[in-house]
Design a protein around this motif. Structure first.
Motif, PDB file in Angstrom:
ATOM      1  N   PHE A  42     -25.812 -16.479   2.427  1.00 34.57           N
ATOM      2  CA  PHE A  42     -26.088 -18.259   1.608  1.00 34.57           C
ATOM      3  C   PHE A  42     -26.017 -18.954   2.588  1.00 34.57           C
ATOM      4  O   PHE A  42     -26.668 -20.120   2.374  1.00 34.57           O
TER       5      PHE A  42
ATOM      6  N   TYR B 145     -26.091 -12.972  -8.427  1.00 39.96           N
ATOM      7  CA  TYR B 145     -25.867 -13.694  -7.021  1.00 39.96           C
ATOM      8  C   TYR B 145     -25.127 -12.962  -5.979  1.00 39.96           C
ATOM      9  O   TYR B 145     -25.189 -13.064  -5.102  1.00 39.96           O
TER      10      TYR B 145
ATOM     11  N   ALA C 281     -21.920 -19.890  -3.588  1.00 39.13           N
ATOM     12  CA  ALA C 281     -23.475 -19.211  -4.423  1.00 39.13           C
ATOM     13  C   ALA C 281     -23.997 -20.417  -4.798  1.00 39.13           C
ATOM     14  O   ALA C 281     -24.936 -21.224  -4.826  1.00 39.13           O
TER      15      ALA C 281
ATOM     16  N   ALA D 148     -24.907 -23.408  -2.871  1.00 40.58           N
ATOM     17  CA  ALA D 148     -25.785 -23.600  -2.284  1.00 40.58           C
ATOM     18  C   ALA D 148     -27.288 -23.325  -2.747  1.00 40.58           C
ATOM     19  O   ALA D 148     -27.988 -23.957  -2.664  1.00 40.58           O
TER      20      ALA D 148
END
Length: 632
Positions: free
Chosen positions: A311, A548, A276, A279
């Motif tokens: 993602f 996230y 996460a 990304a």
């Protein structure tokens, strides 16, 4: 990432044969297929195998400093090397390359061994100072990168990134350390304070060793340690924000590379958090890879795919057959020492998959140790609270006998498996944690050893170094002591050994952002309630990552790589298990009681008991000692 090796004469100066250093490096070619070099001077020889990651053409090793004062061979990455370079240039240093190796040389020439505290990264290096005629051997704070050492009969000290580098030296003795057998059966690996071969040492994490030609070798010196003795006083919101800042810094600093970079993605909290944040920091889709299994109960690829879709990663999946037992010979060669963590097999497979498209892969390793993510840590947290409520006499005189009498019900639902909990509560917290962490209980080990091995072991018990470590830990609580032991004992001995050997076997550099030392130091000062709350470990991490990740990723039961060794030892490996009591090299060693071992094999084969972990340990022990030439 690279492999290093070398020879240094302590107490004298003798010529070093460069061909010997070259042979030691050749044994490490998998760690560095892109280049090789050897440098020698009176009394010292340094060798290097290179896997090019940064400054692909401009940083060959061994590397001499600009003024010719020092020379280095280095394995690892320094993530703050650009900031250090700018600081050193302001102090007058000049650089010929754009990589991190030369920065270490310049930092040493400015600050000596104190430069280690300025290095942020993973490393093991050997640096020879031609003026002082000293050799500095150093290892990173948490032991991400390994370094083996051995004194030899000619007065020299040989060192290498892996044991196989030392094995290439003709003067290395190959005698088994019997205490390592006890350690290995207790933990499933040979911890960093021991080696399977007598006389071989591992430089401890966070230590350096300074060697001189004019005196005998001196012991390692600790240059870093983790402390749980302090506590943050900020609000929950402030601590969450600070944690997120450290996470972002740790991930982004490890995304620097001049080669393709990606990430392992299991679909668990830790790897999903890393992906996460990658990304968030990347313009391009993150390259991710996952290993699945053909047994649905242990397959996590659906969770990994969920994160990959969330993602927009460039995701690759490969399934491993439950019949993938034919790789055992390869694993024993990969680790040199016996290593029985069965998750090494799928870890190696995911490294193979990653290497097909990237040269560097970020992993989620380290968060469980640093933030109390293991189930055993959560149990220990609650057990320590119970110890505080129950009188010591009651625990010792009532719970102890009850635990010894309680059946070992591995087959029962988890709430009914009370034997280990009762025995743990009967003792002190450190002894209880060691009991829960051990693979083969002390009573079974003692019965398993033949008289000759029992005599060699004397009164040594493998749990004691861990108990001593916990009792001496800079800490405020039992949870602190458990995490300290996991970071200092379990992490370098098992987890980081597994990732280093399996990734380097395929010439892949694995980076662990969740082991950034600033993040580790921050997490160690969190109040207990920020780490464990209710039945949840990693509490603050999960709270911080809710922006996230979905709750079904954050709060699902923890699941690691699983290998079906129980089924293998009743099926395709059943004959090998039975051979342990008959004509195998291990049986001929006369280290173990064949009658008791035969009963354990029979009980497992018939399905009356699950003795798979012990039998797997013995099989891997046998294979390793055959590879090392101990067994014919």
């Amino acid at each position: 990432m690279c492999g290093i090796a070398g020879i240094f004469h302590c107490g004298t100066i003798k010529p070093v044969d460069p061909a010997r250093v070259e042979r030691m490096c050749d044994a490490l070619v998998h760690r560095g297929p892109d280049g090789a070099g050897v440098w020698t001077a009176p009394g010292v020889g340094l060798g290097h195998r290179r896997l090019s990651i940064i400054d692909l053409a401009g940083s060959p090793q061994p590397m001499l400093s600009a003024d010719g004062r020092s020379v280095i061979v280095f394995n690892g990455e320094i993530y703050n090397f650009r900031e250090l370079r700018t600081e050193l240039e302001g102090l007058g240093a000049q650089f010929r390359t754009s990589g991190d190796t030369e920065v270490i040389l310049a930092a040493y020439e400015r600050w000596g061994a104190e430069c280690l505290s300025r290095l942020h990264g993973m490393f093991a290096f050997a640096l020879y100072d031609l003026r002082q005629q000293t050799l500095l051997l150093a290892r990173d704070r948490l032991g991400v990168k390994p370094l083996f050492m051995a004194p030899l009969s000619d007065g020299s000290l040989a060192f290498a990134s892996e044991l196989k580098g030392l094995l290439a030296h003709p003067l290395l003795r190959r005698d088994v350390d019997p205490l390592a057998i006890e350690d290995y059966l207790t933990w499933g690996y040979v911890p960093d304070h021991r080696s399977i071969l007598a006389g071989v040492e591992k430089l401890p994490a966070g230590h350096f060793r300074l060697l001189r030609h004019d005196r005998p070798a001196t012991p390692p010196v600790k240059w870093w340690d983790i402390s749980f003795a302090q506590r943050h006083r900020g609000s929950e919101r402030d601590l969450e924000a600070e944690l997120l800042h450290h996470l972002r810094e740790a991930v982004t600093s490890r995304m620097a590379a001049d080669v393709p970079l990606g990430a392992f993605l299991s679909g668990g909290v830790d790897s999903s958090s890393v992906v996460a944040l990658m990304a968030e920091a990347s313009r391009d889709p993150v390259r991710t890879c996952s290993i699945g299994f053909d047994v649905a109960a242990v397959d996590e690829t659906s969770y990994a795919s969920q994160i990959a879709e969330r993602f927009g990663t460039d995701h690759r999946v490969r399934r491993v057959s439950s019949e993938d037992f034919d790789a055992l010979e390869t694993l024993s060669t990969m680790f040199d020492e016996p290593f029985a963590d069965a998750s090494a097999l799928p870890t190696w497979r995911v490294c193979q998959l990653a290497r097909e498209s990237v040269t560097v892969a970020l992993s989620g390793d380290g968060a469980d140790e640093a933030m109390a993510g293991y189930r055993r840590q959560v149990f220990h947290f609650h057990e320590e609270r119970m110890r505080g409520l129950l009188p010591a006499g009651f625990r010792r005189n009532v719970l102890g006998p009850l635990g010894r009498a309680y059946p070992k019900a591995d087959w029962a639902p988890r709430p009914l498996r009370a034997k280990a909990t009762l025995l743990s509560l009967a003792g002190d917290g450190s002894s209880g944690y060691a009991l829960g962490l051990s693979v083969v209980p002390a009573k079974l080990r003692e019965g398993l050893y033949a008289p000759a091995l029992r005599r060699l072991l004397g009164d040594y018990r493998a749990e004691q170094p861990l108990i001593d470590m916990m009792n001496q830990a800079p800490s405020q609580s039992g949870l602190d002591r458990a995490q300290y032991a996991d970071l200092k004992f379990w992490l370098p001995g098992d987890i980081l050994t597994k990732v280093d050997r399996t990734s380097m076997a395929v010439s892949l550099e694995a980076r662990e952002p969740l082991l950034d030392h600033r993040l580790i130091e921050f997490a160690a000062a969190l109040p207990d309630r920020m780490r464990v709350r209710g039945g949840q470990g990693k509490w603050l991490l999960k709270k911080a990552m809710r922006r996230y990740l979905p709750d079904d990723i954050l709060y699902r039961p923890k699941q690691g790589f699983v290998t079906p060794i129980k089924e293998w030892l009743r099926g395709p490996l059943a004959n090998e298990a039975r051979a342990l009591t008959a004509n195998s090299p291990l049986a001929r060693s006369e280290w173990f009681d064949k009658t008791l071992l035969g009963g354990l094999v029979a009980a497992h084969s018939s399905g009356l008991a699950d003795n798979s972990r012990l039998l797997w340990q013995l099989l891997m022990l046998e294979r390793s000692l055959v590879r090392l030439g101990i067994f014919a």
